[in-house]
Design a protein around this motif. Structure first.
Motif, PDB file in Angstrom:
ATOM      1  N   THR A  83      18.202  34.932  44.460  1.00  0.00           N
ATOM      2  CA  THR A  83      18.859  34.210  45.038  1.00  0.00           C
ATOM      3  C   THR A  83      18.901  33.495  46.079  1.00  0.00           C
ATOM      4  N   ASN A  98      25.060  35.601  50.032  1.00  0.00           N
ATOM      5  CA  ASN A  98      25.479  35.977  49.184  1.00  0.00           C
ATOM      6  C   ASN A  98      25.553  37.720  49.372  1.00  0.00           C
ATOM      7  N   VAL A 134      20.692  38.251  43.837  1.00  0.00           N
ATOM      8  CA  VAL A 134      21.138  37.413  42.174  1.00  0.00           C
ATOM      9  C   VAL A 134      20.652  38.023  41.224  1.00  0.00           C
ATOM     10  N   ASP A 164      20.358  38.612  37.676  1.00  0.00           N
ATOM     11  CA  ASP A 164      19.889  36.949  36.573  1.00  0.00           C
ATOM     12  C   ASP A 164      20.502  36.037  36.478  1.00  0.00           C
ATOM     13  N   ARG A 214      21.739  34.908  34.248  1.00  0.00           N
ATOM     14  CA  ARG A 214      23.946  34.927  34.462  1.00  0.00           C
ATOM     15  C   ARG A 214      24.270  35.255  35.618  1.00  0.00           C
ATOM     16  N   GLU A 215      24.210  36.056  36.767  1.00  0.00           N
ATOM     17  CA  GLU A 215      25.233  36.307  37.919  1.00  0.00           C
ATOM     18  C   GLU A 215      24.625  35.148  38.822  1.00  0.00           C
ATOM     19  N   GLU A 261      27.000  33.039  37.648  1.00  0.00           N
ATOM     20  CA  GLU A 261      28.521  33.633  38.343  1.00  0.00           C
ATOM     21  C   GLU A 261      28.332  32.709  39.663  1.00  0.00           C
ATOM     22  N   ALA A 262      27.496  33.612  40.569  1.00  0.00           N
ATOM     23  CA  ALA A 262      27.341  33.221  42.588  1.00  0.00           C
ATOM     24  C   ALA A 262      27.749  31.748  42.723  1.00  0.00           C
TER      25      ALA A 262
END
Length: 144
Positions: free
Chosen positions: A4, A70, A74, A76, A78-79, A82-83
């Motif tokens: 994150t 956020n 977060v 991984d 992928r996230e 995406e974020a």
């Protein structure tokens, strides 16, 4: 290190860089419009341009920092992507709207200034001319 935090750092780097790039582009190219609107007064055009750029920075960097948080963590890679894609995409949309708003306002001011210049006669009136006498062929018929 938490992903994150990595997302926050990358988001801030990208968003601030995009904001600076757009502000410099607007400043460099918007100065021409301002000089035209302000009838060639270069010092005033530079001052107004600088004020517009400062306002642009304040609004956009304020939005970037407010939009930093956020909602979910977060977990991984992928996230993380995406974020970042959502956050950077929204920042790009806000920058685009701000850019279009600036261009619209500048074009409205420029159009108004051009209309005012067209309404001003090139030389002041120098006298008065009485109306011409009507000839019998152009006078309206009185009883027809």
């Amino acid at each position: 290190m938490d992903l994150t935090v990595v997302a926050y750092v990358i988001y801030l780097l990208i968003s601030v860089a995009l904001t600076v790039w757009v502000a410099r582009t607007l400043s460099r190219n918007g100065r021409i419009f301002l000089a035209d609107v302000l009838h060639g007064n270069e010092k005033l055009a530079d001052a107004v341009n600088h004020l517009l750029v400062v306002g642009f920075y304040l609004v956009n960097l304020g939005f970037v920092t407010l939009y930093l948080k956020n909602a979910g963590g977060v977990a991984d890679a992928r996230e993380l992507f995406e974020a970042l894609s959502v956050k950077v995409g929204v920042v790009l949309l806000v920058l685009g709207v701000m850019h279009l708003g600036n261009v619209w306002v500048l074009s409205r001011i420029r159009r108004r200034s051009a209309l005012e210049r067209e309404q001003t006669p090139p030389v002041p009136p120098q006298g008065w001319t009485p109306p011409a006498a009507q000839s019998p062929w152009t006078a309206p018929a009185a009883g027809r």
